[in-house]
Design a protein around this motif. Sequence first.
Motif, PDB file in Angstrom:
ATOM      1  N   VAL A   1      70.130 -25.566  -4.234  1.00 21.12           N
ATOM      2  CA  VAL A   1      70.371 -24.548  -3.615  1.00 21.12           C
ATOM      3  C   VAL A   1      70.313 -24.362  -2.120  1.00 21.12           C
ATOM      4  O   VAL A   1      69.214 -25.068  -1.656  1.00 21.12           O
ATOM      5  N   GLN A   2      71.283 -24.141  -1.400  1.00 24.34           N
ATOM      6  CA  GLN A   2      70.940 -24.354   0.201  1.00 24.34           C
ATOM      7  C   GLN A   2      71.561 -23.076   0.818  1.00 24.34           C
ATOM      8  O   GLN A   2      72.555 -22.526   0.293  1.00 24.34           O
ATOM      9  N   LEU A   3      70.762 -22.632   1.771  1.00 26.39           N
ATOM     10  CA  LEU A   3      71.324 -21.550   2.615  1.00 26.39           C
ATOM     11  C   LEU A   3      71.722 -21.989   4.271  1.00 26.39           C
ATOM     12  O   LEU A   3      70.653 -22.599   4.701  1.00 26.39           O
ATOM     13  N   GLN A   4      72.890 -21.715   4.534  1.00 30.66           N
ATOM     14  CA  GLN A   4      73.130 -22.367   5.635  1.00 30.66           C
ATOM     15  C   GLN A   4      73.553 -21.312   6.688  1.00 30.66           C
ATOM     16  O   GLN A   4      74.432 -20.427   6.490  1.00 30.66           O
ATOM     17  N   SER A  24      74.840 -21.899  -1.212  1.00 26.96           N
ATOM     18  CA  SER A  24      75.857 -22.742  -2.007  1.00 26.96           C
ATOM     19  C   SER A  24      74.789 -23.623  -2.941  1.00 26.96           C
ATOM     20  O   SER A  24      73.606 -23.616  -2.940  1.00 26.96           O
ATOM     21  N   GLY A  25      75.355 -23.924  -4.030  1.00 23.77           N
ATOM     22  CA  GLY A  25      74.831 -24.726  -5.111  1.00 23.77           C
ATOM     23  C   GLY A  25      75.042 -24.067  -6.358  1.00 23.77           C
ATOM     24  O   GLY A  25      75.835 -23.259  -6.489  1.00 23.77           O
ATOM     25  N   THR A  26      73.900 -24.460  -7.476  1.00 28.46           N
ATOM     26  CA  THR A  26      73.844 -23.909  -8.511  1.00 28.46           C
ATOM     27  C   THR A  26      73.453 -22.587  -8.787  1.00 28.46           C
ATOM     28  O   THR A  26      72.138 -22.227  -8.532  1.00 28.46           O
ATOM     29  N   ILE A  27      74.144 -21.426  -8.534  1.00 27.99           N
ATOM     30  CA  ILE A  27      73.624 -19.968  -8.542  1.00 27.99           C
ATOM     31  C   ILE A  27      74.082 -19.196  -9.534  1.00 27.99           C
ATOM     32  O   ILE A  27      75.410 -19.142 -10.039  1.00 27.99           O
ATOM     33  N   ARG A  28      73.371 -18.617 -10.419  1.00 27.97           N
ATOM     34  CA  ARG A  28      73.805 -17.676 -11.480  1.00 27.97           C
ATOM     35  C   ARG A  28      73.684 -16.208 -10.725  1.00 27.97           C
ATOM     36  O   ARG A  28      74.654 -15.684 -11.011  1.00 27.97           O
ATOM     37  N   CYS A  94      67.558 -17.032   7.538  1.00 26.94           N
ATOM     38  CA  CYS A  94      68.036 -16.354   6.224  1.00 26.94           C
ATOM     39  C   CYS A  94      67.291 -16.396   4.873  1.00 26.94           C
ATOM     40  O   CYS A  94      66.692 -17.577   5.003  1.00 26.94           O
ATOM     41  N   ASN A  95      66.996 -15.353   4.314  1.00 23.87           N
ATOM     42  CA  ASN A  95      66.300 -15.692   2.918  1.00 23.87           C
ATOM     43  C   ASN A  95      67.058 -14.840   1.884  1.00 23.87           C
ATOM     44  O   ASN A  95      67.783 -13.898   2.055  1.00 23.87           O
ATOM     45  N   ALA A  96      67.006 -15.591   0.834  1.00 21.92           N
ATOM     46  CA  ALA A  96      67.361 -14.984  -0.579  1.00 21.92           C
ATOM     47  C   ALA A  96      66.756 -15.224  -1.901  1.00 21.92           C
ATOM     48  O   ALA A  96      66.169 -16.341  -1.689  1.00 21.92           O
ATOM     49  N   TRP A  97      67.017 -14.339  -2.599  1.00 29.65           N
ATOM     50  CA  TRP A  97      66.318 -14.485  -4.087  1.00 29.65           C
ATOM     51  C   TRP A  97      67.225 -14.643  -4.899  1.00 29.65           C
ATOM     52  O   TRP A  97      68.323 -14.044  -5.115  1.00 29.65           O
ATOM     53  N   ILE A  98      67.182 -16.155  -5.394  1.00 31.18           N
ATOM     54  CA  ILE A  98      68.339 -16.695  -6.116  1.00 31.18           C
ATOM     55  C   ILE A  98      67.803 -17.148  -7.756  1.00 31.18           C
ATOM     56  O   ILE A  98      66.860 -17.557  -7.721  1.00 31.18           O
ATOM     57  N   GLN A  99      68.606 -16.657  -8.613  1.00 31.00           N
ATOM     58  CA  GLN A  99      68.495 -17.148  -9.902  1.00 31.00           C
ATOM     59  C   GLN A  99      69.424 -18.404 -10.276  1.00 31.00           C
ATOM     60  O   GLN A  99      70.511 -18.082 -10.140  1.00 31.00           O
ATOM     61  N   LEU A 101      69.234 -20.634 -13.058  1.00 31.60           N
ATOM     62  CA  LEU A 101      69.420 -20.633 -14.686  1.00 31.60           C
ATOM     63  C   LEU A 101      69.042 -19.268 -15.278  1.00 31.60           C
ATOM     64  O   LEU A 101      68.165 -18.494 -14.889  1.00 31.60           O
ATOM     65  N   PRO A 102      69.708 -18.999 -16.638  1.00 35.93           N
ATOM     66  CA  PRO A 102      69.612 -17.890 -17.418  1.00 35.93           C
ATOM     67  C   PRO A 102      68.032 -17.529 -17.501  1.00 35.93           C
ATOM     68  O   PRO A 102      67.551 -16.591 -17.726  1.00 35.93           O
ATOM     69  N   SER A 103      67.474 -18.609 -17.943  1.00 33.81           N
ATOM     70  CA  SER A 103      66.108 -18.665 -18.448  1.00 33.81           C
ATOM     71  C   SER A 103      64.917 -18.444 -17.161  1.00 33.81           C
ATOM     72  O   SER A 103      63.719 -18.458 -17.495  1.00 33.81           O
ATOM     73  N   ALA A 104      65.481 -18.885 -16.062  1.00 32.72           N
ATOM     74  CA  ALA A 104      64.618 -18.988 -15.012  1.00 32.72           C
ATOM     75  C   ALA A 104      64.424 -17.750 -14.180  1.00 32.72           C
ATOM     76  O   ALA A 104      65.447 -17.138 -13.956  1.00 32.72           O
ATOM     77  N   PRO A 105      63.076 -17.653 -13.717  1.00 36.84           N
ATOM     78  CA  PRO A 105      62.954 -16.241 -12.783  1.00 36.84           C
ATOM     79  C   PRO A 105      63.662 -16.532 -11.310  1.00 36.84           C
ATOM     80  O   PRO A 105      63.902 -17.636 -10.988  1.00 36.84           O
TER      81      PRO A 105
END
Length: 120
Positions: A1-4, A24-28, A94-99, A101-105
């Motif tokens: 995951v990247q924040l641009q 961007s990246g793998t974001i659920r 920039c800051n973001a709280w990102i999940q 995977l479904p099993s990951a916090p």
Amino acid sequence: VQLQASGGGLVQPGGSLRLSCVASGTIRSINMMGWYRQAPGKERELVAITSNLGSTNIADFVKGRFTISRDNAKNAVYLQMNRLKPEDTAVYYCNAWIQVLPSAPSRDYWGQGTLVTVSS
């Protein structure tokens, strides 16, 4: 995951800038997205934050001048900065709280920072 992050620059007092940040990246899912800033010699401080449901929290020192918005479809958050003052000079992160995977916090991610300089 990247924040641009982008949109920083030099602006005169009283001017405006609009910062953008795209994840961007793998974001659920993305919960909170927001902006922090760090001026030289000072600690990083919260500027504004917004949830995926649209609630927002704006720091008192920018309330009425800055607006945060978000485009969930684009995984993007924006900071519209009006009536800028010299004391707004800082690196904005920039800051973001990102999940991922479904099993990951969810965990927080940071962008690289964009410099905003307010000077005549």
